[in-house]
Design a protein around this motif. Structure first.
Motif, PDB file in Angstrom:
ATOM      1  N   PRO B 178      38.218 107.063  28.480  1.00 28.25           N
ATOM      2  CA  PRO B 178      38.320 105.674  28.005  1.00 28.25           C
ATOM      3  C   PRO B 178      37.843 105.520  26.566  1.00 28.25           C
ATOM      4  O   PRO B 178      38.274 104.615  25.856  1.00 28.25           O
ATOM      5  CB  PRO B 178      37.430 104.893  28.976  1.00 28.25           C
ATOM      6  N   ASN B 179      36.961 106.446  26.113  1.00 28.34           N
ATOM      7  CA  ASN B 179      36.467 106.367  24.736  1.00 28.34           C
ATOM      8  C   ASN B 179      37.580 106.556  23.719  1.00 28.34           C
ATOM      9  O   ASN B 179      37.526 106.017  22.621  1.00 28.34           O
ATOM     10  CB  ASN B 179      35.395 107.437  24.494  1.00 28.34           C
ATOM     11  N   ALA B 182      39.216 103.269  23.397  1.00 29.82           N
ATOM     12  CA  ALA B 182      38.291 102.377  22.700  1.00 29.82           C
ATOM     13  C   ALA B 182      38.236 102.717  21.211  1.00 29.82           C
ATOM     14  O   ALA B 182      38.249 101.834  20.351  1.00 29.82           O
ATOM     15  CB  ALA B 182      36.903 102.472  23.326  1.00 29.82           C
ATOM     16  N   GLN B 185      41.204 101.472  19.339  1.00 27.84           N
ATOM     17  CA  GLN B 185      41.172 100.031  19.099  1.00 27.84           C
ATOM     18  C   GLN B 185      40.089  99.664  18.087  1.00 27.84           C
ATOM     19  O   GLN B 185      40.290  98.780  17.262  1.00 27.84           O
ATOM     20  CB  GLN B 185      40.997  99.289  20.421  1.00 27.84           C
ATOM     21  N   ALA B 186      38.959 100.373  18.131  1.00 25.41           N
ATOM     22  CA  ALA B 186      37.899 100.105  17.167  1.00 25.41           C
ATOM     23  C   ALA B 186      38.357 100.415  15.749  1.00 25.41           C
ATOM     24  O   ALA B 186      37.930  99.798  14.784  1.00 25.41           O
ATOM     25  CB  ALA B 186      36.657 100.935  17.515  1.00 25.41           C
ATOM     26  N   SER B 191      46.968  96.957  20.733  1.00 27.92           N
ATOM     27  CA  SER B 191      47.240  97.499  22.065  1.00 27.92           C
ATOM     28  C   SER B 191      48.552  98.277  22.101  1.00 27.92           C
ATOM     29  O   SER B 191      48.624  99.351  22.699  1.00 27.92           O
ATOM     30  CB  SER B 191      47.324  96.364  23.080  1.00 27.92           C
ATOM     31  N   THR B 194      48.159 101.538  20.202  1.00 28.82           N
ATOM     32  CA  THR B 194      47.356 102.468  21.008  1.00 28.82           C
ATOM     33  C   THR B 194      48.210 103.068  22.125  1.00 28.82           C
ATOM     34  O   THR B 194      48.142 104.271  22.405  1.00 28.82           O
ATOM     35  CB  THR B 194      46.154 101.733  21.630  1.00 28.82           C
TER      36      THR B 194
END
Lengths: 276, 284
Positions: B178-179, B182, B185-186, B191, B194
């Motif tokens: 999940p990182n 994340a 997106q960071a 979305s 990504t």
């Protein structure tokens, strides 16, 4: 500027979420809907298979459970369960031994055997079924039921082999080593350490093997004779003929049994974790 | 120390029963199949290549083979459209919802193919759900013929094969860090970006596995092909069945089976190769 970027981000996020949500729901409905529709039709009061049915009745279940009128279906169901249980017993035992032997083995021979044992999953079943038919006929093996059991073991055993291998690969080798260094024999280590840990994996694999055997069409079709009709073949014949509504009732029984077994397996061995 | 040396060998003996079983009932029948395919007559007395030359010189056979492989490709494409939304839903879900989704995938997977085929006979009929949906949405003016057409077969197989595509895809999603999402997106990727640049490439190994399973299964999906496709559409499995059990022409049935295995392996090899080069691109 920052405000505009933020609005852009929101639009991006929400368009993604809404579209994904809608498409995902639609796909789920398409995936599960047909099974539920069959279940609904099995309770129809009509004499044809329409959806939605005009009324609720158990008449097709009554017809299905009638021992005289549905004797052929009953015999096919008994054959299917018998073959499934034999195939599950033989397949699970073979796969357990093989998985124990090959877990963590790194040699070329071990890797080749490992690949061989999952090959039936990738091979078109019909090709194996023709091969088995020719093979059993040429060696003069006449008994249909044992031949079907053997054929089912071959095509279904990869499922249980993969499941048991996966649980063995998660077993911490330190446990085995400490058991051995504390003086336990290998059999005792197996019984007290390995077996309890991989037991859910064995149960899940055996369940998958049984379910695959009871649904098998290709192997059963080629290896069964007039006396050993199997349930999926019998149902297929009913579909090709005059669309007997009892097919819906058989399907209803199968779906309900599957749901019950599945929930039980989820409760005891977490079947959903073992599919990956 | 001595125990350490002998242990692996002793343990390896446990694989012996399964090896013996596979040798006798899997490898031997397949070798026999190949051998039988090299005979010219149904009585298996005259060796020769006539089954293969006969198959390859008849345009009808090529059409059946082509139609079968094409069916597999079309079903894979349609299944992809349904599988990715569910897999992405799974990726976004928490642990409890993930379990529910897995159970929902299991329901059709563990329901007999014959039952699912039967469902589609009802759904695709003239008065069926699909037709009334098309009518009420105004897409068609009158009920269309879907049973006994290739379109109907593809629609049915799309649902029937969906769980096979989903299992490997979902297992890749479950392992996806999940990182990584994340981080993307960071760093300012939205979305959609990504999805296209991070999630889809990382899901390719699972997708390739799903494509293989769906392709192999839909080209061999005998019951659906014969019940929903009807008598006019002939695919390889039915062809093999007719030759083996109604005409008793084993050498020809064997030759077609060998050709089917080769054709599917060739496609599988191609997909594997594509999958591997795609993976290479992500990391390199």
């Amino acid at each position: 500027m920052a405000d505009g970027a933020r609005r852009g981000l929101d639009l991006d996020l929400w368009s993604y979420r809404i579209l994904l949500g809608l498409l995902g729901m639609l796909a789920l409905v398409i995936m599960v809907g047909p099974v539920l529709i069959v279940l609904a039709i099995s309770f129809t009061a009509d004499s044809s298979m329409r959806f939605p049915p005009s009324g609720f009745s158990l008449r097709w279940y009554e017809a299905l459970f009638d021992p005289v009128r549905s004797s052929q279906i009953h015999r096919a169901a008994i054959n299917t369960v018998q073959v499934g249980l034999w195939a599950t017993a033989i397949g699970t035992l073979l796969a357990l031994l093989a998985a124990l032997a090959l877990a963590r083995a790194r040699g070329v021979a071990a890797r080749s055997a490992d690949t061989l044992f999952v090959t039936p999953l990738m091979l078109p079943q019909i090709s194996f079924a023709v091969a088995a038919l020719v093979f059993f006929s040429m060696i003069g093996f006449e008994a249909a039921k044992p031949a079907i059991v053997i054929g089912h073991v071959v095509v279904c055993v990869p499922l249980v082999y993969k499941t048991i291998s996966a649980s063995l690969s998660q077993l911490d080798p330190a446990l085995i080593e400490s058991s051995a260094s504390l003086g336990a024999s290998r059999l005792r280590t197996f019984r007290r350490i390995t077996l309890p840990i991989i037991l859910p994996g064995i149960g899940a694999g055996a369940f998958l093997l049984f379910m695959a055997s009871k649904d098998n069409v290709a192997v059963s079709l080629f290896l069964s004779d007039a006396r050993t009709n199997m349930l999926p073949i019998r149902m297929w014949q009913m579909l090709e003929g005059t669309l007997d509504v009892r097919v819906a009732a058989v399907s209803g029984v199968l779906i309900l049994a599957t749901l019950v077994l599945m929930l039980a397996m989820e409760r005891f061995v977490r079947i959903s974790d073992r599919l990956r | 120390m001595a125990a350490r040396v002998t242990m692996p060998e002793g343990r390896f003996m446990l694989a012996f029963p399964m090896l013996l079983f596979f040798g006798a009932f899997f490898v031997a029948p397949l070798l026999l199949l190949v051998a039988v395919s090299f005979f010219d007559d149904p009585d298996i007395t005259v060796p020769g290549l006539s089954q293969y030359t006969g198959f390859l010189s008849d345009a009808f056979n090529w059409r059946v083979l082509g139609q079968t492989l094409l069916l597999g490709v079309k079903v894979v494409a349609c299944t992809t459209l349904l599988a990715y939304p569910i897999a992405l839903l799974f990726l976004a879900a928490g642990p409890r919802l993930r379990r529910v989704l897995l159970m929902l995938i299991l329901v059709p997977l563990l329901t007999s193919v014959v039952v699912r085929t039967f469902a589609w006979i009802v759904l695709l009929s003239r008065e069926g759900v699909v037709n009334s949906l098309l009518l009420s949405l105004g897409i068609v003016g009158a009920p269309v013929q879907l049973l006994h057409t290739e379109l109907g077969l593809i629609i049915a197989l799309m649902q029937i094969e969906l769980p096979l595509m989903l299992l490997p895809l979902v297992s890749v999603m479950a392992r996806l860090d999940p990182n990584v999402v994340a981080a993307s997106q960071a760093l300012g990727a939205g979305s959609w970006r990504t999805l296209v640049r991070v999630i889809l490439p990382l899901s390719l190994p699972g997708y390739a596995a799903g494509v293989l399973l769906v392709f192999a299964s839909s080209t061999a999906a005998f019951v659906s092909q014969s019940v929903i496709g009807g008598g006019r559409l002939i695919y390889m499995p039915l062809f093999v069945y007719q030759q083996a059990t109604t005409l008793y022409n084993w050498p020809f049935a064997a030759a077609i089976s060998v050709i089917l295995v080769l054709a599917i392996s060739l496609v599988a090899f191609g997909i594997n190769h594509l999958g591997r080069s795609a993976r290479g691109n992500i990391h390199g």
